[in-house]
Write a protein that holds these residues in place. Structure first.
Motif, short mmCIF file in Angstrom:
data_model
loop_
_atom_site.label_atom_id
_atom_site.label_comp_id
_atom_site.label_asym_id
_atom_site.label_seq_id
_atom_site.Cartn_x
_atom_site.Cartn_y
_atom_site.Cartn_z
N SER A 56 0.70 -1.24 0.01
CA SER A 56 -0.01 -0.03 0.00
C SER A 56 0.87 1.35 0.11
CB SER A 56 -0.84 -0.06 1.18
OG SER A 56 -1.80 -1.15 1.03
N PRO A 57 1.75 1.43 0.91
CA PRO A 57 3.03 2.49 0.83
C PRO A 57 3.31 2.85 -0.63
CG PRO A 57 3.02 1.24 2.79
CD PRO A 57 2.37 0.57 2.05
N TYR A 58 3.70 1.80 -1.30
CA TYR A 58 4.35 2.00 -2.66
C TYR A 58 3.38 2.23 -3.51
CZ TYR A 58 8.16 -0.72 -0.51
OH TYR A 58 9.39 -1.09 0.22
N ARG A 59 2.14 1.60 -3.52
CA ARG A 59 1.09 2.14 -4.44
C ARG A 59 0.73 3.36 -4.24
NH1 ARG A 59 -1.40 -2.37 -6.78
NH2 ARG A 59 0.34 -3.90 -7.07
N SER A 60 0.61 3.84 -3.08
CA SER A 60 0.34 5.26 -2.74
C SER A 60 1.42 6.27 -3.38
CB SER A 60 0.14 5.45 -1.17
OG SER A 60 -0.08 6.66 -0.86
N SER A 61 2.78 5.89 -3.43
CA SER A 61 3.64 6.90 -3.81
C SER A 61 3.62 6.56 -5.15
CB SER A 61 5.06 6.24 -3.25
OG SER A 61 5.19 6.13 -1.80
N LEU A 113 0.20 14.15 -14.14
CA LEU A 113 -1.14 14.59 -14.62
C LEU A 113 -1.30 15.92 -14.37
CD1 LEU A 113 -3.78 11.47 -14.16
CD2 LEU A 113 -2.29 12.10 -16.30
N ALA A 114 -1.10 16.47 -13.16
CA ALA A 114 -1.27 18.07 -13.05
C ALA A 114 -0.01 18.82 -13.75
CB ALA A 114 -1.27 18.46 -11.61
N ASP A 142 0.78 6.29 -7.19
CA ASP A 142 -0.35 7.08 -7.36
C ASP A 142 -0.23 8.52 -7.22
OD1 ASP A 142 -1.75 4.74 -7.92
OD2 ASP A 142 -2.79 4.71 -6.21
N THR A 143 0.48 8.94 -6.09
CA THR A 143 0.71 10.42 -5.89
C THR A 143 1.60 10.91 -7.04
OG1 THR A 143 0.82 10.16 -3.66
CG2 THR A 143 1.86 11.76 -4.54
#
Length: 454
Positions: free
Chosen positions: A153-158, A167-168, A160-161
């Motif tokens: 989860s922490p890796y996927r969160s990074s 994208l921004a 996604d961030t």
């Protein structure tokens, strides 16, 4: 009916170029963003696998395979090592994390890894993505395997961030690209807008302004040169049309006035048959004069509009003109002398005929018995002389000889309109030549045509 796409398509060059730049930049950004985030996710997964292998190595060091049975040694920090660790002896589970159940998804995934043997990693889901890696314990014949797990989860969160941030950044870059493209295209097209405003203000005839008189980029300078050439052609055509209109108006005024006067005189009181016949002959003569004027001026206009560069052999043209003239007035002898073989003028056959024909017609009107056409090489080109044995040109009329509509003796019985000699000179000058009257001591008149050689 307009489609949705055509309704929203930009109608200006600036908008279309900006849209093309935006579309190109969008495709490039999408490709780069997908590639970047794929690489990032792969890198984070490799980091997780490295972490799992390191922990697997540490746990394997606590497994004793020296005896007949596999034993797990007690070590400091055992609670941390056992948090996400499964230890197997063959297919038999020796230890599992306290939080894992024997039939849970993580235990089943660990069982599958241990059963496969070797070093393998899989991703399972249990309240989130979990990465599991199996590591065989060193030793002979034991079949001991250590399976470690790590929450992704922490890796996927990074990851996604980073995706949202990219994208921004892409959106900001596309907005800047569109704005800068519109600004750059607008500045690049500013000279075109200036040229459009100039063309709107200028009159094609009255103004002598030119697009090429202002320093511009190379492409626009070439466009300005082409537009200047087009403007010159338009001005020349309009001047030619105005000149033709003025000449027709001026030359037709006298015959029309004569017709009106004859009709007024004939209608003022009863006339005899002889007087009526005389009036009709006068009207017919004026009408023929009008036709001659129209034919001459319109032929000149057509020749001037369609004149093209070319060459002509002088001898055959002069002999052809002489044959036509003999049939018109058989009593006059027409002699062609002097044209050498290969004597070529730098004008087309049709233009040479149009230049010499009025001079020959004028000689036919005034010659007594003989006309001579002589052609030879002259200074810088070709020289053609048309000589007749008539009364010649009066000295008082010589200054007006090449003025349109002027005749030395309007009542001499000839049907000329006074346009032939001016027309011959105008056509010769348009080809870089000249028509002159040569004053000689002998009787008759001599006209000389000078043309460039072919």
């Amino acid at each position: 009916m307009r489609t949705f796409a055509s309704r929203w398509r930009p109608h200006t060059l600036r908008g279309r170029l900006s849209l093309v730049a935006l579309t190109t930049a969008t495709l490039l950004m999408v490709i780069l963003t997908v590639a970047f985030n794929t690489v990032v996710r792969q890198h984070l997964q490799h980091q997780a696998d490295d972490e799992l292998r390191t922990r697997g190595t540490a746990v394997a060091a606590t497994v004793d395979t020296s005896g007949a049975r596999v034993r797990v040694l007690e070590t400091p920090g055992e609670e941390l090592l056992d948090a996400n660790v499964w230890i197997y002896a063959g297919d038999r589970l020796l230890e599992k994390p306290p939080s894992a159940t024997a039939v849970g998804p993580l235990t089943r995934a660990a069982d599958a890894l241990a059963g496969r043997g070797g070093t393998h990693c899989v991703t399972a889901r249990a309240h989130g993505p979990v990465r599991l890696c199996a590591r065989p314990v060193p030793g002979t014949g034991t079949g001991a395997t250590v399976v470690t797990a790590l929450d992704l989860s922490p890796y996927r969160s990074s990851a996604d961030t980073l995706l949202f941030a990219s994208l921004a950044l892409d959106a900001a870059m596309l907005a800047c690209t569109y704005a800068l493209t519109r600004l750059a295209v607008g500045r690049a097209l500013r000279p075109v807008r200036t040229m459009t405003d100039q063309a709107t203000r200028w009159s094609a005839v009255a103004s002598e302004e030119r697009f090429g008189s202002i320093a511009r980029p190379v492409e626009l300078a070439q466009l300005g040169g082409s537009l200047d050439a087009l403007l010159d052609r338009i001005r020349a055509l309009l001047r030619h049309e105005r000149q033709l209109t003025q000449e027709l108006s001026h030359e037709l005024r006298n015959p029309l006035a004569r017709i009106i006067a004859e009709l007024d005189w004939w209608q003022s009181r009863p006339r005899s048959a002889e007087e009526t016949r005389t009036t009709q002959e006068a009207i017919a003569d004026a009408a023929r004069s009008m036709r001659t004027i129209c034919d001459t001026l319109l032929d000149d206009a057509r020749d001037g509009a369609s004149a093209a560069p070319g060459t002509s052999e002088v001898g055959p043209v002069l002999r052809r003109l002489a044959d036509r003239a003999v049939s018109a007035r058989p009593a006059v002898e027409i002699v062609v002398t002097g044209p050498q073989a290969g004597l070529v003028a730098g004008v087309p056959d049709a233009l040479l005929e149009r230049i010499v024909s009025p001079l020959l017609d004028n000689a036919l009107r005034h010659a007594s018995a003989r006309i001579e056409l002589r052609a030879d090489r002259g200074p810088g080109g070709v020289r053609v002389e048309v000589t007749d044995d008539g009364p010649g040109v009066p000295a008082s009329f010589t200054p007006q000889l090449f003025q349109p509509g002027r005749r030395a003796d309007p009542g001499d019985g000839h049907g000329g309109a006074g346009l032939g000699l001016p027309l011959a000179r105008r056509l010769a000058r348009s080809a870089g030549g000249e028509v002159l009257h040569e004053e000689a001591g002998t009787a008759g008149a001599t006209f000389v045509v000078g043309l460039p050689s072919g």
